[in-house]
Design a protein around this motif. Structure first.
Motif, PDB file in Angstrom:
ATOM      1  N   ASP A  39       0.838  -1.209   0.000  1.00 58.33           N
ATOM      2  CA  ASP A  39       0.000   0.000   0.000  1.00 58.33           C
ATOM      3  C   ASP A  39       0.867   1.251   0.000  1.00 58.33           C
ATOM      4  N   GLU A  40       1.951   1.220   0.784  1.00 56.01           N
ATOM      5  CA  GLU A  40       2.896   2.361   0.834  1.00 56.01           C
ATOM      6  C   GLU A  40       3.549   2.563  -0.538  1.00 56.01           C
ATOM      7  N   LEU A  41       3.880   1.423  -1.180  1.00 58.09           N
ATOM      8  CA  LEU A  41       4.501   1.499  -2.510  1.00 58.09           C
ATOM      9  C   LEU A  41       3.531   2.124  -3.512  1.00 58.09           C
ATOM     10  N   TYR A  42       2.277   1.650  -3.501  1.00 50.30           N
ATOM     11  CA  TYR A  42       1.282   2.180  -4.442  1.00 50.30           C
ATOM     12  C   TYR A  42       1.010   3.667  -4.177  1.00 50.30           C
ATOM     13  N   TYR A  43       1.108   4.075  -2.915  1.00 51.12           N
ATOM     14  CA  TYR A  43       0.921   5.495  -2.570  1.00 51.12           C
ATOM     15  C   TYR A  43       2.010   6.337  -3.219  1.00 51.12           C
ATOM     16  N   GLU A  44       3.267   5.859  -3.109  1.00 50.83           N
ATOM     17  CA  GLU A  44       4.376   6.569  -3.750  1.00 50.83           C
ATOM     18  C   GLU A  44       4.244   6.543  -5.268  1.00 50.83           C
ATOM     19  N   LEU A  45       3.816   5.408  -5.787  1.00 54.71           N
ATOM     20  CA  LEU A  45       3.660   5.266  -7.240  1.00 54.71           C
ATOM     21  C   LEU A  45       2.610   6.232  -7.776  1.00 54.71           C
ATOM     22  N   ASP A  47       1.827   9.207  -6.855  1.00 54.06           N
ATOM     23  CA  ASP A  47       2.358  10.564  -7.053  1.00 54.06           C
ATOM     24  C   ASP A  47       3.153  10.633  -8.351  1.00 54.06           C
ATOM     25  N   THR A  48       3.986   9.624  -8.574  1.00 50.20           N
ATOM     26  CA  THR A  48       4.816   9.601  -9.789  1.00 50.20           C
ATOM     27  C   THR A  48       3.946   9.432 -11.029  1.00 50.20           C
ATOM     28  N   ILE A  49       2.896   8.608 -10.929  1.00 52.69           N
ATOM     29  CA  ILE A  49       1.987   8.401 -12.068  1.00 52.69           C
ATOM     30  C   ILE A  49       1.280   9.706 -12.428  1.00 52.69           C
ATOM     31  N   LYS A  50       0.878  10.473 -11.408  1.00 51.28           N
ATOM     32  CA  LYS A  50       0.251  11.775 -11.658  1.00 51.28           C
ATOM     33  C   LYS A  50       1.205  12.710 -12.390  1.00 51.28           C
ATOM     34  N   GLU A  51       2.483  12.710 -11.973  1.00 50.45           N
ATOM     35  CA  GLU A  51       3.486  13.545 -12.639  1.00 50.45           C
ATOM     36  C   GLU A  51       3.639  13.147 -14.102  1.00 50.45           C
ATOM     37  N   ILE A  52       3.662  11.823 -14.354  1.00 49.51           N
ATOM     38  CA  ILE A  52       3.800  11.340 -15.738  1.00 49.51           C
ATOM     39  C   ILE A  52       2.581  11.735 -16.562  1.00 49.51           C
ATOM     40  N   GLU A  53       1.381  11.673 -15.952  1.00 51.63           N
ATOM     41  CA  GLU A  53       0.164  12.081 -16.669  1.00 51.63           C
ATOM     42  C   GLU A  53       0.254  13.547 -17.080  1.00 51.63           C
ATOM     43  N   LEU A  91       0.368   2.274 -20.550  1.00 51.28           N
ATOM     44  CA  LEU A  91       1.173   1.827 -19.413  1.00 51.28           C
ATOM     45  C   LEU A  91       0.562   2.281 -18.094  1.00 51.28           C
ATOM     46  N   LEU A  92       0.204   3.576 -18.015  1.00 48.68           N
ATOM     47  CA  LEU A  92      -0.326   4.128 -16.762  1.00 48.68           C
ATOM     48  C   LEU A  92      -1.635   3.449 -16.357  1.00 48.68           C
ATOM     49  N   LYS A  93      -2.445   3.108 -17.355  1.00 43.98           N
ATOM     50  CA  LYS A  93      -3.696   2.400 -17.087  1.00 43.98           C
ATOM     51  C   LYS A  93      -3.409   1.063 -16.398  1.00 43.98           C
ATOM     52  N   LYS A  94      -2.373   0.372 -16.863  1.00 43.16           N
ATOM     53  CA  LYS A  94      -1.975  -0.909 -16.263  1.00 43.16           C
ATOM     54  C   LYS A  94      -1.410  -0.701 -14.855  1.00 43.16           C
ATOM     55  N   LEU A  95      -0.562   0.325 -14.694  1.00 39.83           N
ATOM     56  CA  LEU A  95       0.092   0.555 -13.393  1.00 39.83           C
ATOM     57  C   LEU A  95      -0.901   0.979 -12.312  1.00 39.83           C
ATOM     58  N   LYS A  96      -2.039   1.513 -12.714  1.00 45.86           N
ATOM     59  CA  LYS A  96      -3.067   1.908 -11.739  1.00 45.86           C
ATOM     60  C   LYS A  96      -3.844   0.703 -11.207  1.00 45.86           C
TER      61      LYS A  96
END
Length: 406
Positions: A39-45, A47-53, A91-96
């Motif tokens: 859960d902590e990892l996905y929380y950090e991810l 933020d990064t996914i939002k930046e990539i979007e 990619l982002l769709k999959k990572l979410k």
């Protein structure tokens, strides 16, 4: 406290470990810890996914027409930009997609590796005239890879322990399945054994009934009548043999093909197939003339035979002989029919009991084969259970002795 008791029982190697509750407890504990970390990892991810979007939106806003380059290069770059942006969205769709804790790391690594593979062409085209925007996206993708790598390193022990407990669970489930199979086979074996006991008792009862029947006057009379019938049937067979010796079947078989008269042909076929019946229906003993005509045709070589001389030496058929045979046959058939009526008139149930006994014996034989196969299966399952239990104890012992988080 519970771990200490388990460890002591392993050291003594005597007491039984409650593997089921231990595995359930450890599995729940490890999974809870892994879920928390994931859960902590996905929380950090996130933020990064939002930046990539945001970076991807910026990429799509890049106006290629303002770039100083050939039109051909501009078109290639524009096409690459759109394709690369689409690849990023994919990619982002999959990572979410939030996966189970034990699957998350491998899933993210796999999706990133596949992305870098299928986006090579679009990345190459887009970077012909675009740099900064794509570089920001790439930096964030590398950041995700770094996050995953660090997560795997920091939680290596937890991940390994989760894999170990899963392996123990699988082995334990396999053991339980084997135990269920063993119970099922044991029930079948018990059922067959009980059925065999009942059948053996039935056979004993039937045999006692048969013995009583055999001692009865009715049975003895019936047996005497059956014996008389067999004797008369034997006498009939003896007469049939004599007729066959008197009238050679091979000669008749050849003669029937050249005989033109239908009535004679039919009579000859009857003598070939059923001599006793033929003699009874041959009222005028036509077979005598047929036989003499056949010998004449053999002599004239209209019928060819290997044993010519032997056949010609055979004496003719005497009417008196046939009359005596016919009289004996008629009398014997009447006597046999009378005996059959008398036999059928005496009911002893002995035959029905014998048939019932045979059916039960057949069932016992089938059960014996089935029992043998089931016992072999049971022995194999017991070996499997023993092997799995030993394996479970060893893995558990090693885990505790090495102070594993298990």
């Amino acid at each position: 406290r519970k771990e200490k008791i388990i460890e002591e029982s392993i050291d003594k190697n005597q007491e039984t470990i409650d593997i089921n509750s231990y595995i359930r407890g450890k599995s729940a504990k490890i999974r809870s810890m892994l879920e928390q970390k994931t859960d902590e990892l996905y929380y950090e991810l996130s933020d990064t996914i939002k930046e990539i979007e945001e970076d991807n939106k910026a990429l799509l806003l890049v106006d290629i027409s303002q770039k100083k380059a050939e039109e051909k290069i501009k078109k290639i770059t524009e096409l690459g930009k759109k394709d690369y942006a689409a690849d990023i969205e994919r990619l982002l769709k999959k990572l979410k997609q939030k996966k189970e804790p034990e699957l998350a790391i491998d899933f993210i690594k796999k999706e990133l590796d596949e992305f870098f593979n299928y986006s090579q062409k679009s990345h190459f085209k887009a970077t012909q005239l675009i740099g900064k925007e794509i570089e920001k996206i790439t930096d964030n993708l590398i950041k995700i890879k770094t996050l995953i790598k660090e997560f795997a390193k920091e939680n290596q022990s937890l991940i390994e322990n989760n894999n170990k407990i899963k392996a123990l669970q699988q082995k334990n489930e396999e053991k339980i399945k084997n135990e269920v199979k063993k119970q099922d086979i044991s029930k079948k074996i018990t059922g067959l054994q009980q059925n065999n006991t009942q059948n053996q008792e039935k056979i004993k009862e039937i045999e006692e009934k048969i013995e009583k029947i055999k001692e009865s006057p009715e049975f003895k009379e019936r047996r005497s009548l059956i014996k008389q019938k067999h004797e008369k049937e034997s006498t009939l067979s003896s007469i049939e043999f004599k007729i066959k010796a008197l009238i050679d079947k091979k000669i008749l078989e050849k003669y029937v093909y050249i005989e033109k008269e239908k009535e004679n042909k039919k009579l000859i076929k009857n003598y070939i197939e059923a001599p006793l019946k033929a003699l009874i229906t041959d009222e005028n003993f036509k077979i005598i003339n047929i036989w003499e005509d056949a010998k004449e045709k053999i002599k004239n070589k209209e019928i060819t035979l290997k044993d010519f001389n032997k056949i010609m030496e055979k004496p003719g058929i005497k009417e008196e002989t046939l009359i005596n045979y016919k009289s004996d046959i008629t009398l014997l058939i009447e006597e046999i029919e009378t005996l059959v009526e008398q036999i059928n008139g005496i009911k002893t149930n002995e035959e029905e009991l014998q048939n019932e006994k045979s059916k039960i014996e057949s069932s016992l034989l089938q059960n014996k084969t089935q029992l043998s196969n089931l016992i072999k299966k049971q022995e194999q399952i017991e070996k499997n259970i023993s092997f799995i239990e030993t394996n479970l104890q060893q893995n558990l012992s090693e885990a505790l002795k090495t102070n594993s988080a298990l």
